[in-house]
Design a protein around this motif. Sequence first.
Motif, mmCIF file in Angstrom:
data_model
loop_
_atom_site.group_PDB
_atom_site.id
_atom_site.type_symbol
_atom_site.label_atom_id
_atom_site.label_comp_id
_atom_site.label_asym_id
_atom_site.label_seq_id
_atom_site.Cartn_x
_atom_site.Cartn_y
_atom_site.Cartn_z
ATOM 1 N N CYS A 1 0.878 -1.300 -0.116
ATOM 2 C CA CYS A 1 0.007 0.036 0.096
ATOM 3 C C CYS A 1 0.832 1.368 -0.025
ATOM 4 C CB CYS A 1 -1.042 -0.038 1.177
ATOM 5 S SG CYS A 1 -2.049 1.363 1.288
ATOM 6 N N LEU B 1 -6.045 -5.378 3.741
ATOM 7 C CA LEU B 1 -6.824 -4.190 3.924
ATOM 8 C C LEU B 1 -7.150 -3.974 5.281
ATOM 9 C CD1 LEU B 1 -9.030 -4.612 0.622
ATOM 10 C CD2 LEU B 1 -7.342 -3.049 1.068
ATOM 11 N N ALA C 1 -5.844 -0.688 7.092
ATOM 12 C CA ALA C 1 -6.515 0.339 7.751
ATOM 13 C C ALA C 1 -6.268 0.564 9.241
ATOM 14 C CB ALA C 1 -7.830 -0.338 7.910
ATOM 15 N N LEU D 1 -11.610 -0.969 1.859
ATOM 16 C CA LEU D 1 -10.903 -0.262 2.679
ATOM 17 C C LEU D 1 -11.407 1.030 3.187
ATOM 18 C CD1 LEU D 1 -7.646 0.475 3.794
ATOM 19 C CD2 LEU D 1 -7.333 1.413 1.685
#
Length: 280
Positions: free
Chosen positions: A64, A80, A84, A107
Amino acid sequence: MLKTTSQVRALTPDDLPELHLLLDRDPLVNLFVRNRVDSTRLQARWLGGQVWGYFEDGVLVSACHAGTNLVPVQATRKALRAFAERVLGDNVRPSSIVGPRDAVLPLWELLEPRWGPARSPRLAQPFMVLDRDSRLTPDPRVRPVLIDEFDTIYPACVAMFTEEVGVDPEAGSRSGYRARVAQLISQGWAFAIIEDGQVLFKTEVGAATPQACQLQGVYVHPDLRGRGIAGPALSAVVRLVRQTVAPVVTLYVNDHNTPARRAYERVGFEHTETFASILL
């Protein structure tokens, strides 16, 4: 049953070989992040953020980009959730979340309860690809923008950004946006039709790899919209960038922007994936 161990950490230059393999699983969709990785080599002073890796049993599974834009890469559901948690734990607050719809929306579901409503959720954006020259006759007036034309092209860039994103790009850092436009011109990545000091059409290559590039900021002067300028102009841009930048041209567009979608389809772009953007 053996338990899978997982971790999220910031990637370093030592992780580049494994990250490249991950990005190459879908080199067109992952183009933006690959461009950032290649241009910065994951050096923090150039990256302006981090690229996180999600590992399972020591193997890089997902990534990410965490900077001005939050961009998931090959992100699994478990990744995800982990991203987060990292975003909220590190108090990262990007200006947008962008990428494949199947990753961006889950997300955002994890982040929205803490961050509140998005300023502009764009939940379906066709990601379009063209790997050949267009069949449309290219407009011969399209050419690379010269650096001494900066003052001519810059107002059109501001107007397009404001119209598309909904905020003035100079509101945060006027010098930063000016520098970005100047950089694209200097790279030979800005293209336009300019007549009598007026920008009739313009677009830029926003990111590129050896495999592909991505167009951004497609703009037609408001007085000339609906006159069929965009198709031939984009045909010319496609030909130029395939000769000088990369062999495959991509872009993504808001689903509700029917005139733009039709213009791209006339040029020959094909819808291959669906993106989403959450503007914060």
